[in-house]
Design an enzyme around this catalytic site. Structure first.
Site: not given
Ligand code: GLN
Length: 459
Positions: A72, A147, A171
């Site tokens: 990532k 994400s 994410s």
């Molecule tokens: N969807 C969550 C957020 O927007 C999780 C993001 C993540 O785990 N990086 O904060």
């Protein structure tokens, strides 16, 4: 050997590794135009594949030799662009390797490239990347989740065997669930965050994605190894992952009997009916094959998860982004970032201003303690908690969702995140859209979660 141990098959048949990598590059060239899972490829990948192949033939190869790994874009890989899929860091070449990347390289894992993601990991759909959204390889009309959208999509599309992602509120688990792959978030603090660009440092963890549970266990075993440069991670974390991959392979439905499986009423209420049915069928099947009990739990404070997670993330993200002022790294973040990143910076600034009275951040922290306590108490009654990973089906790419709707994707993953406990997801069905089943257990029982996921994989 079937798809459930594909990673092991690849490891055992790694003699022509360089040729396989060449084929993967062709596949990516042809198919990633649509999926958009990579935003930077490793220019030296073929040369490195040949070197690894040489070591394989000399019997000098490490644990990951013969496997291709995607990373990532918020995890530093020396010499590759680590942009967090943001214009802010569009040209930022990482000057060093993150601890987890160093570990992967030491065991001869081949890093093929950097994956697309929601900008700065702030999102649940993979749509907020500066480099255009990622599409779901199972159905390109749908979001892949986020994400870690590109990491999940790259594994699902067969462009990479394993991937590193990060999980703050879900994410890793969320895109793994939508793309029909395995995803795992370890106990907070077990895996070094050194070289990871923060979203919210008190929740951020590095996590893994793979086609099978064996692959996830193997990669965790590797990234937990050795000395870490992260002062906040536990020393000797590798002891929690000793022989994790082998333990996963040996786990079978006969060896686990008479468990208490927790299901949570409040989770069920939040979950879409179609998804719930699939998940409950899987849990019932598991229970009947292992002579286990299903125990219904009511955890009232779990509903506070989303409301308390976001103010904390906003505040910590605001603080973490103060270094992106255009002087040292890239461009001033407020001038170039997308709307979700901006919302969090501005929101975090307001909360920070109000914080001398402890109005939001401190209150949210207190609420999180309630969630953690409730889960701790629940684990006195059950061996693990099973649920859907994501409460709603993936939307069509480009659909306009309200902020609340978007944040509701995280309702079932946030509780583990804010409690620091391990949680993983395994695909149960892949059509008409993929549905993942989530397993959570107390802190440090990461390998137990992996073994249970493996048994769901075998059902
Ligand atoms: N969807 C969550 C957020 O927007 C999780 C993001 C993540 O785990 N990086 O904060």
């Amino acid at each position: 050997m079937d798809v459930k141990t594909e990673t092991l098959r690849l490891l055992k048949n790694n003699k022509n590794f360089a040729a396989r990598v060449e084929n993967l590059l062709k596949l990516i060239e042809e198919k990633d135009k649509v999926v958009n899972s990579f935003i930077a490829l490793n220019p030296d990948v073929l040369q490195q594949a040949r070197q690894i192949e040489g070591l394989i033939h000399e019997n000098k190869a490490g644990m990951l030799a013969g496997l291709v790994i995607a990373v990532k874009s918020n995890i530093c890989v020396k010499g590759l662009i680590t942009s967090c899929a943001s214009k802010t860091l569009q040209n930022f070449k990482a000057p060093y390797d993150a601890d987890v990347v160093r570990n992967v390289k030491q065991e001869h894992g081949l890093i093929i490239g950097m994956t697309n993601m929601d900008e700065f990991a702030a999102g649940s759909s993979g749509e907020t990347s500066f480099f255009k959204p990622t599409r779901n390889p199972l159905n390109p009309e749908l979001i892949p989740g986020g994400s870690s959208s590109g990491s999940a999509a790259a594994v699902a599309a067969g462009f990479a065997d394993l991937a590193l992602g990060t999980d703050t509120g879900g994410s890793v688990r969320n895109p793994a669930s939508h793309c029909g792959v395995v995803g795992f978030r370890p106990t907070y603090g077990l895996i070094s965050r050194y070289g990871l660009i923060d979203l919210a440092m008190s929740f951020d963890t590095v996590g893994v994605l793979s086609r099978d549970v064996y692959g996830a266990a193997l990669l965790l075993e590797v990234i937990s190894k050795g000395k870490h440069f992260d002062a906040t991670s536990f020393p000797n974390a590798e002891q929690y992952f000793t022989k994790a991959a082998q333990q996963v392979l040996q786990a079978n439905l006969e060896s686990f009997k008479h468990l208490n499986i927790g299901i949570v009423k409040e989770f069920e209420t939040l979950t879409d009916k179609t998804i719930l049915k699939v998940i409950n069928n899987a849990i019932e099947k598991f229970a009947s094959e292992t002579n286990s009990n299903i125990v219904e739990l009511s955890l009232k404070h779990l509903n506070l998860g989303v409301q308390t997670y976001y103010p904390i993330v906003y505040t910590e993200f605001f603080s973490a982004t103060r270094r992106f002022d255009g002087r040292k790294y890239g461009l001033p973040i407020e001038n170039v970032s997308g709307s979700e990143v901006l919302r969090r910076i501005l929101g975090g600034r307001e909360i920070s201003k109000a914080e001398f009275k402890g109005r939001y951040y401190r209150k949210a922290r207190a609420a999180l303690k309630l969630i953690k306590q409730e889960l701790t108490d629940a684990f006195k009654k059950v061996d693990f908690i099973a649920s859907a990973t994501v409460p709603r089906p993936p939307h069509k790419l480009g659909t306009k969702l309200s902020v609340e709707e978007m944040y509701s994707y995280d309702a079932l993953t946030i509780p583990a995140s804010v409690s620091g406990i391990p949680a993983g997801t395994v695909p149960v069905v892949k059509q008409p859209f993929a549905i993942g089943l989530q397993v959570m257990a107390p802190e440090f029982q990461d390998v137990k979660v992996l073994k249970i996921l493996r048994m769901f994989e075998l059902l």
